[in-house]
Design a protein around this motif. Structure first.
Motif, PDB file in Angstrom:
ATOM      1  N   ARG A 120       0.827  -1.215   0.000  1.00  0.00           N
ATOM      2  CA  ARG A 120       0.000   0.000   0.000  1.00  0.00           C
ATOM      3  C   ARG A 120       0.860   1.263   0.000  1.00  0.00           C
ATOM      4  N   CYS A 121       1.979   1.256   0.740  1.00  0.00           N
ATOM      5  CA  CYS A 121       2.908   2.395   0.714  1.00  0.00           C
ATOM      6  C   CYS A 121       3.382   2.648  -0.712  1.00  0.00           C
ATOM      7  N   LEU A 122       3.749   1.560  -1.399  1.00  0.00           N
ATOM      8  CA  LEU A 122       4.269   1.703  -2.757  1.00  0.00           C
ATOM      9  C   LEU A 122       3.169   2.166  -3.708  1.00  0.00           C
ATOM     10  N   MET A 123       1.969   1.609  -3.555  1.00  0.00           N
ATOM     11  CA  MET A 123       0.858   2.013  -4.427  1.00  0.00           C
ATOM     12  C   MET A 123       0.495   3.482  -4.182  1.00  0.00           C
ATOM     13  N   GLU A 124       0.599   3.890  -2.934  1.00  0.00           N
ATOM     14  CA  GLU A 124       0.288   5.272  -2.575  1.00  0.00           C
ATOM     15  C   GLU A 124       1.299   6.233  -3.211  1.00  0.00           C
ATOM     16  N   THR A 125       2.580   5.852  -3.167  1.00  0.00           N
ATOM     17  CA  THR A 125       3.596   6.743  -3.735  1.00  0.00           C
ATOM     18  C   THR A 125       3.449   6.816  -5.255  1.00  0.00           C
ATOM     19  N   ILE A 126       3.041   5.706  -5.864  1.00  0.00           N
ATOM     20  CA  ILE A 126       2.790   5.728  -7.312  1.00  0.00           C
ATOM     21  C   ILE A 126       1.630   6.683  -7.610  1.00  0.00           C
ATOM     22  N   HIS A 127       0.582   6.552  -6.806  1.00  0.00           N
ATOM     23  CA  HIS A 127      -0.581   7.427  -6.960  1.00  0.00           C
ATOM     24  C   HIS A 127      -0.166   8.893  -6.863  1.00  0.00           C
ATOM     25  N   GLU A 128       0.641   9.200  -5.849  1.00  0.00           N
ATOM     26  CA  GLU A 128       1.059  10.599  -5.641  1.00  0.00           C
ATOM     27  C   GLU A 128       1.979  11.082  -6.746  1.00  0.00           C
ATOM     28  N   HIS A 129       2.926  10.222  -7.144  1.00  0.00           N
ATOM     29  CA  HIS A 129       3.855  10.633  -8.208  1.00  0.00           C
ATOM     30  C   HIS A 129       3.119  10.957  -9.505  1.00  0.00           C
ATOM     31  N   GLY A 130       1.961  10.325  -9.704  1.00  0.00           N
ATOM     32  CA  GLY A 130       1.264  10.530 -10.970  1.00  0.00           C
ATOM     33  C   GLY A 130       0.007  11.363 -10.830  1.00  0.00           C
ATOM     34  N   ASP A 131      -0.139  12.021  -9.678  1.00  0.00           N
ATOM     35  CA  ASP A 131      -1.371  12.791  -9.454  1.00  0.00           C
ATOM     36  C   ASP A 131      -2.592  11.959  -9.795  1.00  0.00           C
ATOM     37  N   GLY A 132      -2.580  10.690  -9.432  1.00  0.00           N
ATOM     38  CA  GLY A 132      -3.736   9.834  -9.667  1.00  0.00           C
ATOM     39  C   GLY A 132      -3.656   9.014 -10.931  1.00  0.00           C
ATOM     40  N   ASP A 133      -2.684   9.310 -11.800  1.00  0.00           N
ATOM     41  CA  ASP A 133      -2.553   8.506 -13.020  1.00  0.00           C
ATOM     42  C   ASP A 133      -1.474   7.443 -12.815  1.00  0.00           C
ATOM     43  N   VAL A 134      -1.845   6.192 -13.004  1.00  0.00           N
ATOM     44  CA  VAL A 134      -0.924   5.109 -12.645  1.00  0.00           C
ATOM     45  C   VAL A 134       0.246   5.009 -13.628  1.00  0.00           C
ATOM     46  N   VAL A 135       0.028   5.396 -14.867  1.00  0.00           N
ATOM     47  CA  VAL A 135       1.126   5.364 -15.843  1.00  0.00           C
ATOM     48  C   VAL A 135       2.185   6.396 -15.479  1.00  0.00           C
ATOM     49  N   GLN A 136       1.770   7.637 -15.333  1.00  0.00           N
ATOM     50  CA  GLN A 136       2.724   8.682 -14.968  1.00  0.00           C
ATOM     51  C   GLN A 136       3.332   8.400 -13.603  1.00  0.00           C
ATOM     52  N   GLY A 137       2.506   7.916 -12.685  1.00  0.00           N
ATOM     53  CA  GLY A 137       2.989   7.616 -11.339  1.00  0.00           C
ATOM     54  C   GLY A 137       4.079   6.570 -11.358  1.00  0.00           C
ATOM     55  N   THR A 138       3.895   5.546 -12.171  1.00  0.00           N
ATOM     56  CA  THR A 138       4.901   4.476 -12.253  1.00  0.00           C
ATOM     57  C   THR A 138       6.200   5.015 -12.839  1.00  0.00           C
ATOM     58  N   ILE A 139       6.087   5.751 -13.925  1.00  0.00           N
ATOM     59  CA  ILE A 139       7.288   6.301 -14.571  1.00  0.00           C
ATOM     60  C   ILE A 139       8.034   7.219 -13.603  1.00  0.00           C
TER      61      ILE A 139
END
Lengths: 482, 151, 482, 151
Positions: A368-387
């Motif tokens: 969940r920590c990792l999924m949350e940081t992905i969410h934040e990095h991408g402002d809710g977009d999982v593609v941008q968040g992952t990159i």
């Protein structure tokens, strides 16, 4: 800017036309005709249905040879003598690099000499008809397995060729496999693969998609693997895939492996849309194997035992000849039967090990920590968040050769042999979780009378091939002995 | 040339199309922990990339890893490329250097003839390479050649 | 009337003289000289010390060939290539029947032709010097394993020959092995064997004695096996034995096997005198094996896993060629290494399975019922109690060929695969325990939609060799499948 | 001779030096459950012991088991011993009857020639033997020979 959005129909058609022109067999693909072909297949060749309706773990080996006749013979053998429930077709390296010309040369040489001049089945070169001959010859569902960063043409041809399951994903077939393919590039290409699978799905042909869970295959902390599975599952769902098999590679500690498989199923059901049927696949140990078939059978036995307790939907088996590379068909079937025997003896036993729930909870919190940081990095977009998360190191994979991941995080086993994180680098994680890992590794350091250091990492990498789970220093090992 | 004045920077990488990353990651950690400045070029590194990085960082040592059995082919002309880039560094190679590695002494001779100062097999501990490098960077290369390396 | 009393010194000497005259090599035995010989052996060949000081399970295979040179070569191979910690010397069938003349013929023919004309090592014929050559050649402790109802001369010669461990006992080498030897007869003969071991022990040479735990090897309920181990341990202790290894044969259910091994150690410590050091040995599955090396390796893997969790002092390994009888030395070493790999990977993990304590408590209660009935049948004398309890059927062993046991009790697996008692016959047991077994078997009957019957017994006997733990009816099995 | 008047008593045993007890135990249970009166002689039973028990109990059937591969040798002259003891019973044999049991039809012929009414391999279910015996004890032996037994 690429985002987690469904590829529009016209764009799908445009790319499809373009990539099908990359090799002559591309022109054989006719989507409408392919739908009819899939509809003509009997129920027991429908991959998603067979997998999803099974009530014990189905077994699947790895196997691929260049010539069609040989591939049919090999899969028939593994089905008959290995009693494999599901079959694979592993694709050759040239095809993975989109070098269809070189694959063609290899295939022609294989046909002339009868030797295996390629390390897999060049499905693009065999074309739609070649694939269908294989599908028709084998009385079980078959999955395409490869490791291709740009698998668009491979998907177009194998889907039209009757395959209903396709391994891989933009992260899991990039980070562990290739140095210089950017994540943005592979995500875009896999959006097409998933969209194509989605297009078949909408017409009632549910193509099963299977992100590659083991990643680098070496001491990957479960939460990192699970987070990447969830990301790839979400990306596939967005494109219309409805049968997704999330993967996980055995780390060798039974409690942690069972906990991780439980967490994988639970978080998969939670993070993926309701309309997706989520299943799980357990890969027997993907790290270094002992250079000894007898000891390798011990590693396989532990894998079977873990599968019997965790009950994933599918198990990808190893062979006793893993150390030397590609196994003979006999050794491949032998790995299947050893696994089957252990599972069938143990699965009806009521084996509930203490600590699995706690470990599962820890894995879920980390994920969940990792999924949350992905969410934040991408402002809710999982593609941008992952990159962005890979770019910042907030998401990372140990021992990643790719330039797209920092590869700075380092794992080590704790005193029970569970994989913890020794070097966090920039990986995003709550401080109290980091403290738990640190305390666990500190207990190991005390047991071994040495400091926590990269030596543990190095010792752990070789441990199973040396006959142990944990890479203890030699002095501790000799104390253990009689 | 006296070793004490030599650079403590070590350039590491896996040569050719080889994608085995675990060993090089462990080596990076080991050499860093031993006090060296490490530049890790990662997997699938070309001869030119080694030379460029070694020149840019004025490296004291270039450590080449190869695990997929094609090292001899990948290293043909490597030392000429280094020389042309003005690199004057100790060079080591280690890993699974030949496909049928029955006679490691033969393999060692082959890579010594290609110009490598030391040749290690895949069973070598990082500590051994570190100890060797400490010696090689503090004494003249001529003397270092007399040191016997057990591997 | 024979009772559990120590054989007096003069009687010991009388029997010793008598039995040593049964074959020419008997005259080579000189007790005082033998003590000196044992004292000359290095520490790492002292069986009891090596076994008792080990801090992880030691592995021991089975092996015996007629010629001395071949036996040395075989044991050296298993020590080197199988990494066996302890070695065996299995005795041939003629010697087990005290047919030393026939064994001599076989040995001479083996020497002439180079073929294995006997199914083991005829230690009596090799005599004291032959045994010592073997002991000196092998750099590890060696145990004598056989199956001999009257093992007096074998013991006299092998003890003098430097062996420090001796398998068997008056019940465990009678009931499963022979039809018409009376229990009173075998008890009397084993009292001599134990007394001889006791005589060595008193002089500082602790001969390890190992009752044969698996008994008939087929679905033996743990409490029956443990009760017989306790009886044989008590008989040996009375004669002065101070190192006793109680045995147990895997039933294949991990919870029950771990519980049984725990109970065996606990009750052994409790029932045997304080001056006895009690250790345990776990036999990998002794029932029918699958006719397939790959599946056999699965059975061995489950055995290794069980050993890693239960941590007995010793494990007797099986080979993947178990189905076909005597394995090649390579297969024998392979079974050792597979077991070693599984144990070494799993033993440092903290695997604590729910339900082990409850199962252990049940096994302990059952064992106490049986020990109590033995006590009552003998008015406090364990020898008379054992004979009378077997005679009345209050003590019984399933599938016993011997006329000394009724062999009327019948086991069957419950729904989790634990061995329960389906037919109690006259076995003494508290009613509430019988109810527990009945309820467990009833749950299985419900699952399978059939009545409790001997069919379950028959199906269970063949189940593991057919690839499952529980012998489900075919209709249930096909429901299970995909 | 009409089957209905025949004895429902079955004598079971393992012939020769064979000590395999599991199969005979299962058979005892199966025939008892099927309503037969069973006399189980157990393992290591001689020809004479079979004959004596069959005569004593006026047995309708003698069932011989052998699993160690020496059945042919152990059964030489068996039917003469039975006849001399006045036994008039159906005789079956089953188990691993030959060491290299490649061709069971050949094995079946061998034991039919020795005098056995039916011959079963080791894979036969007890139910099959019970069904056969029910038939054989209720109809004339001549007719029973026409019944095909699949095993």
């Amino acid at each position: 800017m690429i985002r987690d959005e469904r590829i529009p129909s016209d764009e799908l058609r445009r790319i499809d036309d373009e990539i099908r022109s990359n090799w002559e067999t591309g022109s054989e693909v006719d989507f409408e005709e392919a739908i009819s072909y899939h509809e003509s297949l009997p129920d027991h060749k429908r991959f998603a249905d067979v997998l999803e309706s099974a009530d014990k773990p189905l077994l699947q080996p790895r196997a691929g040879v260049p010539r069609l006749d040989d591939q049919i013979e090999l899969l028939e053998y593994l089905h008959r003598e290995g009693q494999a429930d599901l079959l694979p077709t592993t694709i050759d390296s040239y095809t993975r690099d989109n070098e269809y010309g070189k694959a063609q040369e290899g295939l022609e040489k294989a046909r002339e000499t009868g030797e295996d001049t390629l390390n897999g089945f060049p499905a693009v070169n065999h074309g739609v008809d070649g694939c269908r001959e294989l599908i028709e010859a084998i009385d079980a569902p078959i999955e395409v397995r490869h490791g291709t960063p740009d698998a668009r043409l491979l998907a177009a041809i194998t889907f039209a060729g009757g395959f209903q399951s396709f391994e891989g994903g933009p992260i899991s077939y990039n980070i562990p496999y290739t140095k210089r393919h950017g994540l943005e590039e592979t995500i875009e290409r896999w959006q097409f693969v998933d969209r194509l699978a989605g297009a078949y799905t909408e017409r009632g042909v549910r193509i099963n998609r299977e992100p590659f869970g083991p990643l680098t295959g070496t001491l990957v902390p479960p939460s990192i693997a699970i987070a990447i599975m969830l990301v790839e599952g979400k990306l596939a769902a967005t494109q219309g895939v409805r049968s997704i098999t999330l993967g996980y590679g055995q780390v060798g500690n039974v409690v942690q492996d069972v906990a991780a498989l439980n967490a994988l199923q639970k978080l998969g059901d939670e993070y993926l849309p309701d309309e997706v049927v989520v299943t799980t696949v357990f890969h027997e140990w993907m790290g270094g194997f002992p250079p000894d078939e007898a000891r390798a059978n011990g590693v396989i036995g532990l894998g079977g035992m873990t599968a019997a307790i965790a009950r994933p939907d599918k198990v990808i088996t190893k062979s006793p000849q893993e150390f030397q590379g590609v196994p003979t068909k006999e050794a491949n079937a032998s790995g299947l039967r050893t696994t089957r025997q252990v599972i069938d003896m143990a699965i009806e036993q009521d084996i509930d090990i203490d600590g699995i729930e706690d470990e599962q909870e820890l894995i879920e919190r980390e994920t969940r920590c990792l999924m949350e940081t992905i969410h934040e990095h991408g402002d809710g977009d999982v593609v941008q968040g992952t990159i962005e998360a890979f770019d910042s190191g907030a998401l990372d994979v140990p021992f990643a050769p790719s330039d797209s991941a920092k590869g700075a995080v380092l794992p080590a086993r704790d005193d029970d042999g569970r994989v913890r994180i020794f070097e966090w680098a920039d990986l995003e994680m709550d401080d109290d979780i980091k403290e738990i890992h640190k305390a666990r590794l500190s207990r190991r350091a005390d047991t071994e009378g040495r400091d926590q250091s990269f030596r543990m990492v190095a010792d752990d990498v070789d441990a199973i091939s040396d006959g142990k789970l944990i890479g203890r220093p030699r002095s501790t090992q000799s104390q253990e002995g009689a | 040339m006296i070793g004490n004045t030599m650079s403590q920077t070590v350039v590491l990488g896996v040569i050719g199309s080889d994608a085995h990353v675990v060993g090089i990651t462990i080596l990076e950690q080991a050499f860093s922990a031993a006090g060296f400045d490490v530049v890790n070029l990662g997997v699938q590194t070309s001869q030119e990339q080694f030379a460029e990085a070694a020149a840019d960082h004025d490296a004291g040592a270039v450590l080449v890893s190869s695990l997929y059995g094609h090292a001899e082919q990948d290293c043909q002309g490597f030392h000429q490329v280094l020389e042309e880039a003005g690199v004057d560094a100790v060079t080591y190679i280690g890993g699974n250097l030949a496909v049928g590695q029955d006679d490691f002494e033969q393999t060692r001779r082959t890579f010594r003839e290609l110009g490598f100062d030391r040749v290690f097999d895949s069973e070598t501990d990082p500590e051994e390479a570190i100890a060797a490098l400490r010696q090689d960077l503090e004494i003249t290369p001529t003397e270092s050649e007399r040191v016997s390396v057990s591997s």
